[in-house]
Write an enzyme that holds these catalytic residues in place. Structure first.
Site, PDB file in Angstrom:
ATOM      1  CG  HIS A 133      38.996   4.066  56.297  1.00 53.46           C
ATOM      2  ND1 HIS A 133      39.283   5.180  55.574  1.00 53.46           N
ATOM      3  CD2 HIS A 133      40.222   3.575  56.700  1.00 53.46           C
ATOM      4  CE1 HIS A 133      40.589   5.374  55.545  1.00 53.46           C
ATOM      5  NE2 HIS A 133      41.191   4.406  56.221  1.00 53.46           N
ATOM      6  CG  HIS A 181      36.497  13.403  55.463  1.00 51.15           C
ATOM      7  ND1 HIS A 181      37.597  13.681  56.246  1.00 51.15           N
ATOM      8  CD2 HIS A 181      36.855  12.407  54.627  1.00 51.15           C
ATOM      9  CE1 HIS A 181      38.581  12.870  55.879  1.00 51.15           C
ATOM     10  NE2 HIS A 181      38.160  12.093  54.907  1.00 51.15           N
ATOM     11  CG  ASP A 219      34.963   6.566  49.457  1.00 53.34           C
ATOM     12  OD1 ASP A 219      35.767   6.318  48.554  1.00 53.34           O
ATOM     13  OD2 ASP A 219      35.210   6.395  50.656  1.00 53.34           O
TER      14      ASP A 219
HETATM   15  N1  CMC Z   1      25.034  11.036  57.050  1.00 50.16           N
HETATM   16  C1  CMC Z   1      24.223  11.557  58.010  1.00 50.16           C
HETATM   17  N2  CMC Z   1      24.674  12.145  59.126  1.00 50.16           N
HETATM   18  C2  CMC Z   1      26.001  12.189  59.297  1.00 50.16           C
HETATM   19  C3  CMC Z   1      26.910  11.668  58.343  1.00 50.16           C
HETATM   20  C4  CMC Z   1      26.377  11.082  57.181  1.00 50.16           C
HETATM   21  N3  CMC Z   1      27.164  10.566  56.237  1.00 50.16           N
HETATM   22  N4  CMC Z   1      28.183  11.852  58.765  1.00 50.16           N
HETATM   23  C5  CMC Z   1      28.074  12.474  59.946  1.00 50.16           C
HETATM   24  N5  CMC Z   1      26.763  12.672  60.264  1.00 50.16           N
HETATM   25  C6  CMC Z   1      26.223  13.373  61.448  1.00 50.16           C
HETATM   26  C7  CMC Z   1      26.308  12.501  62.692  1.00 50.16           C
HETATM   27  O1  CMC Z   1      25.140  11.741  62.861  1.00 50.16           O
HETATM   28  C8  CMC Z   1      26.499  13.557  63.759  1.00 50.16           C
HETATM   29  O2  CMC Z   1      25.243  14.150  64.006  1.00 50.16           O
HETATM   30  P1  CMC Z   1      24.847  14.645  65.515  1.00 50.16           P
HETATM   31  O3  CMC Z   1      25.791  15.768  65.796  1.00 50.16           O
HETATM   32  O4  CMC Z   1      23.418  15.047  65.419  1.00 50.16           O
HETATM   33  O5  CMC Z   1      25.069  13.453  66.410  1.00 50.16           O
HETATM   34  C9  CMC Z   1      27.380  14.609  63.085  1.00 50.16           C
HETATM   35  O6  CMC Z   1      27.078  14.500  61.685  1.00 50.16           O
HETATM   36  C10 CMC Z   1      28.871  14.398  63.307  1.00 50.16           C
HETATM   37  O7  CMC Z   1      29.195  13.064  62.930  1.00 50.16           O
HETATM   38  P2  CMC Z   1      30.347  12.201  63.566  1.00 50.16           P
HETATM   39  O8  CMC Z   1      29.991  10.761  63.450  1.00 50.16           O
HETATM   40  O9  CMC Z   1      30.697  12.732  64.922  1.00 50.16           O
HETATM   41  O10 CMC Z   1      31.551  12.536  62.578  1.00 50.16           O
HETATM   42  P3  CMC Z   1      32.920  11.759  62.472  1.00 50.16           P
HETATM   43  O11 CMC Z   1      33.943  12.761  62.146  1.00 50.16           O
HETATM   44  O12 CMC Z   1      33.156  10.893  63.667  1.00 50.16           O
HETATM   45  O13 CMC Z   1      32.666  10.771  61.232  1.00 50.16           O
HETATM   46  C11 CMC Z   1      32.631   9.876  59.065  1.00 50.16           C
HETATM   47  C12 CMC Z   1      33.193  10.970  59.972  1.00 50.16           C
HETATM   48  C13 CMC Z   1      33.336   9.921  57.712  1.00 50.16           C
HETATM   49  C14 CMC Z   1      32.889   8.499  59.697  1.00 50.16           C
HETATM   50  C15 CMC Z   1      31.106  10.102  58.907  1.00 50.16           C
HETATM   51  O14 CMC Z   1      30.873  11.368  58.313  1.00 50.16           O
HETATM   52  C16 CMC Z   1      30.439   8.997  58.093  1.00 50.16           C
HETATM   53  O15 CMC Z   1      30.083   7.963  58.673  1.00 50.16           O
HETATM   54  N6  CMC Z   1      30.239   9.207  56.746  1.00 50.16           N
HETATM   55  C17 CMC Z   1      29.663   8.161  55.930  1.00 50.16           C
HETATM   56  C18 CMC Z   1      30.728   7.132  55.594  1.00 50.16           C
HETATM   57  C19 CMC Z   1      31.692   7.640  54.527  1.00 50.16           C
HETATM   58  O16 CMC Z   1      31.293   8.170  53.522  1.00 50.16           O
HETATM   59  N7  CMC Z   1      33.000   7.414  54.787  1.00 50.16           N
HETATM   60  C20 CMC Z   1      34.051   7.748  53.844  1.00 50.16           C
HETATM   61  C21 CMC Z   1      34.940   8.833  54.324  1.00 50.16           C
HETATM   62  S1  CMC Z   1      35.989   9.455  52.997  1.00 50.16           S
HETATM   63  C22 CMC Z   1      37.030   8.141  52.609  1.00 50.16           C
HETATM   64  C23 CMC Z   1      38.009   7.907  53.668  1.00 50.16           C
HETATM   65  O17 CMC Z   1      38.944   8.704  53.814  1.00 50.16           O
HETATM   66  O18 CMC Z   1      37.883   6.875  54.352  1.00 50.16           O
END
Ligand code: CMC
Length: 436
Positions: free
Chosen positions: A275, A315, A371
């Site tokens: 986050h 995201h 970010d």
């Molecule tokens: N790098 C590589 N792969 C990713 C990433 C990433 N940053 N984000 C998602 N994926 C992949 C994930 O491995 C999954 O792949 P598969 O379908 O093969 O298993 C797929 O994309 C879907 O991911 P998810 O984890 O189900 O997505 P989510 O909606 O639960 O997570 C997130 C959203 C923001 C937590 C995630 O994208 C992430 O960890 N990003 C990196 C951390 C980040 O930059 N966070 C800041 C968010 S913006 C500021 C805020 O509002 O907090």
């Protein structure tokens, strides 16, 4: 409009149920059914009824809200109907905070009054300094912020009167005003520097910069380009509807905790690297990659799962370029014209270029989020990485408080108490330890 509905047939019993569909402002966004209507679906009179299973609340609306609209497919973000682009261009953080909190942009008198009310509360009790002195000099400033914001509830016991309008407003002024002071004190403590008291003749952001960076000059004068850039970054982070920390704010507030305790919990939720801690993680990642030629190799490690995530990408809601990231990217040029270019910018640009051409990221709709570029700007301005999530917290405070206020005034809301699907053992008899 005639009530629209859904007919569900339970194939276990052959019975059909008609469930009304409700809408928000937009008919093609936010059509929903009441989860409680599903409880009528039972196989027998003793059956508890159907629940929905939704870890991470990926498809569950926890409230009706009028604060922020976000369309992740189209990359749209609006506060109270105003686009983030127009607010970033024309507004100030304090004016935007007023808008979030009150639903309308202030007129000149309201804006001046709001500015005065907030700036007047920027001082903290002298004992807070002693509290901060007690933290280790290497303490992460976000940990210090969690502790000191929570501690404010002990200085303002009246804050528990959350159902009184005047009292609520007073806590909003206090939280808006004191968070930058606490953040700046945490920063100065980590450097072993004396605390700088607020200067109420400066802008909200200008005063924050004064408390961070004033040395021996009689009056600190913030650089106007950097002051504006920080103000815009605060606007971009001010609210983002029902994200993790805001949901925590609402959940804690739902037990009628005071707003200092609830905000402290929200800061704790923001702290995590998925986050608000992501901006800090991005900088660590860029520094680790180190140079443009190492980008393809790094992308390979992300895809193979060796490195878990490309930080600053992806995201939960945006399946498109995050509109805040677009503004940040432009803002970086203004800041770099004053500070010089952050050498890690080239690595970030190359990372974005390579990722956006790669099927792994394209097929999963992974684009830069807010970010990805904000940390580069903060670093160029002189903030250590540990302060990045703190800056996010100061900005998001306006949104947390707006959502807190909305929560308290919403007659539909109740104490947050999700259900579970129990998958453990059925009833069994205790076995004495000698017989196990
Ligand atoms: N790098 C590589 N792969 C990713 C990433 C990433 N940053 N984000 C998602 N994926 C992949 C994930 O491995 C999954 O792949 P598969 O379908 O093969 O298993 C797929 O994309 C879907 O991911 P998810 O984890 O189900 O997505 P989510 O909606 O639960 O997570 C997130 C959203 C923001 C937590 C995630 O994208 C992430 O960890 N990003 C990196 C951390 C980040 O930059 N966070 C800041 C968010 S913006 C500021 C805020 O509002 O907090």
């Amino acid at each position: 409009m005639k009530t629209q509905s859904l007919t569900i047939t339970d194939n276990r019993t052959g019975k059909s149920y008609e469930i009304p569909i409700q809408y928000g402002t937009y008919p093609d966004y936010g059509a929903s059914i009441s989860a409680l209507d599903l409880r009528k679906i039972k196989v027998s009179a003793q059956d508890f009824g159907l629940l929905t299973y939704d870890p991470g609340y990926t498809n569950t609306a926890s409230c009706k809200s009028s604060v922020t609209f976000l369309d992740g497919e189209k990359g749209i973000l609006r506060y109270r109907g105003y686009s983030i682009e127009q607010l970033a261009e024309n507004s100030t953080y304090l004016e935007t905070a007023y808008l979030l909190l009150n639903g309308e942009l202030p007129n000149q008198t309201q804006l001046a009054g709001w500015h005065e009310d907030v700036l007047e509360h920027t001082f903290v009790h002298e004992n807070i300094k002693k509290l901060i002195d007690g933290f280790h000099h290497k303490a992460h400033p976000m940990g210090t912020l969690v502790g000191t914001v929570g501690a404010l509830s002990t200085f303002y016991p009246d804050a528990k009167n959350i159902h009184e309008t005047d009292c609520r407003d007073r806590q909003i002024w206090r939280l808006m005003a004191k968070m930058p002071t606490l953040a700046a004190f945490a920063y100065r403590h980590s450097l072993g520097l004396p605390y700088v008291y607020p200067d109420q003749s400066l802008s909200y952001v200008g005063n924050f910069m004064n408390m961070l960076w004033k040395k021996s000059e009689l009056q600190y004068q913030p650089n106007p380009i950097l002051e504006k850039a920080l103000d815009v970054l605060f606007i971009l982070h001010a609210d983002h509807e029902q994200n993790c920390s805001t949901s925590v704010m609402r959940a804690v507030a739902s037990s009628y905790s005071d707003p200092f305790s609830a905000t402290s919990s929200a800061i704790a939720a923001l702290y995590g690297p998925l986050h608000g801690g992501a901006n800090e993680a991005v900088l660590h990642m860029l520094a680790e990659i180190g140079s443009v030629d190492r980008v393809p190799e790094f992308i390979k490690t992300v895809k193979s799962g060796e490195v878990s995530r490309l930080m600053g990408f992806g995201h939960r809601v945006y399946k498109h370029y995050d509109p805040r990231a677009t503004i940040c990217k432009k803002l970086a040029n203004d800041v770099f014209s004053v500070t010089g270019v952050n050498p890690l910018l080239a690595v970030a640009l190359e990372l974005e270029r390579v990722a956006l051409q790669d099927d792994y990221f394209i097929s999963r709709n992974l684009y830069p989020n807010v970010d990805f570029y904000s940390g580069l700007i903060y670093q160029a301005m002189g903030f250590p990485v540990g302060m990045f999530p703190v800056l996010f917290a100061i900005a998001r405070n306006a949104g947390w408080l707006a959502q807190w206020k909305e929560f308290l005034l919403d007659p539909d809301q109740k104490i947050a108490r999700p259900r579970q699907i129990y998958c453990g053992d059925q009833a069994r008899d205790y076995i004495a330890v000698d017989n196990r």
